[in-house]
Design a protein around this motif. Sequence first.
Motif, short mmCIF file in Angstrom:
data_model
loop_
_atom_site.label_atom_id
_atom_site.label_comp_id
_atom_site.label_asym_id
_atom_site.label_seq_id
_atom_site.Cartn_x
_atom_site.Cartn_y
_atom_site.Cartn_z
N ALA A 194 0.83 -1.21 0.00
CA ALA A 194 0.00 0.00 0.00
C ALA A 194 0.86 1.26 0.00
CB ALA A 194 -0.94 -0.01 1.20
N ALA A 195 1.91 1.26 0.83
CA ALA A 195 2.79 2.43 0.89
C ALA A 195 3.51 2.64 -0.43
CB ALA A 195 3.80 2.26 2.02
N LEU A 196 4.04 1.56 -1.01
CA LEU A 196 4.79 1.68 -2.26
C LEU A 196 3.90 2.09 -3.43
CD1 LEU A 196 7.07 -1.44 -1.81
CD2 LEU A 196 7.86 0.92 -1.93
N ARG A 197 2.65 1.68 -3.39
CA ARG A 197 1.72 2.07 -4.46
C ARG A 197 1.12 3.45 -4.22
NH1 ARG A 197 -1.46 -3.75 -5.31
NH2 ARG A 197 0.07 -4.65 -6.76
N GLY A 198 1.34 3.97 -3.02
CA GLY A 198 0.75 5.26 -2.67
C GLY A 198 1.78 6.34 -2.42
N TRP A 199 1.93 6.74 -1.16
CA TRP A 199 2.69 7.94 -0.83
C TRP A 199 4.19 7.83 -1.02
CZ3 TRP A 199 6.16 7.13 3.07
CH2 TRP A 199 5.89 6.11 3.99
N VAL A 200 4.75 6.62 -1.07
CA VAL A 200 6.20 6.47 -1.23
C VAL A 200 6.67 7.07 -2.56
CG1 VAL A 200 8.10 4.81 -1.48
CG2 VAL A 200 6.37 4.48 0.29
N ASP B 278 12.35 -0.73 3.18
CA ASP B 278 11.54 -1.54 4.11
C ASP B 278 10.36 -0.77 4.69
OD1 ASP B 278 13.14 -3.66 3.64
OD2 ASP B 278 14.19 -3.64 5.56
N PHE B 279 9.24 -0.83 4.00
CA PHE B 279 8.04 -0.11 4.40
C PHE B 279 6.96 -1.04 4.97
CE2 PHE B 279 10.24 2.57 1.45
CZ PHE B 279 10.05 3.86 1.93
N GLU B 280 7.36 -2.21 5.45
CA GLU B 280 6.37 -3.18 5.92
C GLU B 280 5.67 -2.76 7.21
OE1 GLU B 280 9.44 -6.28 8.12
OE2 GLU B 280 8.91 -6.59 6.03
N ARG B 281 6.24 -1.80 7.93
CA ARG B 281 5.58 -1.27 9.13
C ARG B 281 5.00 0.12 8.91
NH1 ARG B 281 9.57 -4.67 11.01
NH2 ARG B 281 9.01 -6.00 12.78
N ALA B 282 4.97 0.54 7.66
CA ALA B 282 4.45 1.87 7.34
C ALA B 282 2.96 1.96 7.66
CB ALA B 282 4.69 2.18 5.87
N GLU B 283 2.57 3.10 8.20
CA GLU B 283 1.16 3.33 8.49
C GLU B 283 0.94 4.83 8.67
OE1 GLU B 283 -0.02 1.61 12.19
OE2 GLU B 283 1.81 2.23 13.21
N TRP B 284 -0.32 5.21 8.76
CA TRP B 284 -0.65 6.60 9.05
C TRP B 284 -0.54 6.80 10.56
CZ3 TRP B 284 -2.19 10.55 5.63
CH2 TRP B 284 -2.17 10.16 4.29
N GLY B 285 0.27 7.78 10.96
CA GLY B 285 0.50 8.02 12.38
C GLY B 285 0.53 9.50 12.69
N THR C 251 3.81 7.54 7.93
CA THR C 251 5.00 7.28 8.75
C THR C 251 5.64 5.97 8.30
OG1 THR C 251 3.81 6.06 10.48
CG2 THR C 251 3.97 8.46 10.75
N HIS C 252 6.95 5.91 8.42
CA HIS C 252 7.67 4.71 7.99
C HIS C 252 7.46 3.54 8.92
CE1 HIS C 252 11.21 2.06 7.56
NE2 HIS C 252 11.18 2.40 6.29
N GLY C 253 7.42 3.81 10.22
CA GLY C 253 7.16 2.76 11.20
C GLY C 253 8.40 2.05 11.72
N ASP C 254 9.52 2.16 11.01
CA ASP C 254 10.76 1.49 11.45
C ASP C 254 11.95 2.31 10.95
OD1 ASP C 254 12.25 -0.43 12.73
OD2 ASP C 254 12.20 -1.87 11.09
#
Length: 260
Positions: free
Chosen positions: A54-60, A191-198, A169-172
């Motif tokens: 989701a992050a890579l297809r979106g805001w990244v 590594d965006f596997e912990r990315a989320e909106w924060g 947010t990256h998350g890590d």
Amino acid sequence: MRAFAEQAVGRITTWSDVSWVRAESRVWRARGAEGGIWYVKVHQNERFHQREVAALRGWVAGLGAAAPRLVAADAELQAVVLTAVGGRSLHGATHPPEEQRLIFHRIGQLAAAIHASAPARPAGGMLPLGKLARHLDRARPHLASGDEEFIRTMAEKAAHLPGMDVVPTHGDFQPRNLRWDTAAGSLYVIDFERAEWGRLTVPMANHQRREAATPDWQGADGSLRRAVSAELWTAPIPVSRFRPSTGRWSSWWRWRCVRR
């Protein structure tokens, strides 16, 4: 997994395991017949897979060359194929003091860019204080006289404050996921596997360990503000915060960003 990657990028001539030294890490570097380099990654679980995709297809995408691009994703395999980025990992790396200050300056810029990569959204509900009692139970052996009362008082005062806006947010966001190109002076994030909106904050907690190990990056007066993106933030506000889970105070645990 190699067959999945070759469907996305063509024939692969070199296939190297570059996983971290932990059981759940599964990452390979693939070199194509025409010289291209990609990374193939299997996520630990469905949630991590969905977050990174989701992050890579979106805001990244708003980070430009500072982040990899998604080439292919497979939900059943929980795997992705990513483009390579430049630089060398900051994990365990050492640099001269002047370069170290520049690196942390770039970290501040990149953190701000991540937060600004998509419009902020209003936060739902109030501040998340539900875990306070549990954290205090764990931290109690480390507290000085009056600390617990002070923490509870401050939590009560904050209980009715609205939550801050949430942003990407990256998350890590820590050295193992940051890569530095000394020659170009460029920083990359992976590594965006912990990315989320924060919350609209910059999580500097993970960098405290590097601060303790290499205090000279801060400058003679110990100022973090000059190292952390003076260009992108008009007024970084230091927040003294107690970490109940560890029983430690952290003056730089979070910085609220007031952007131009």
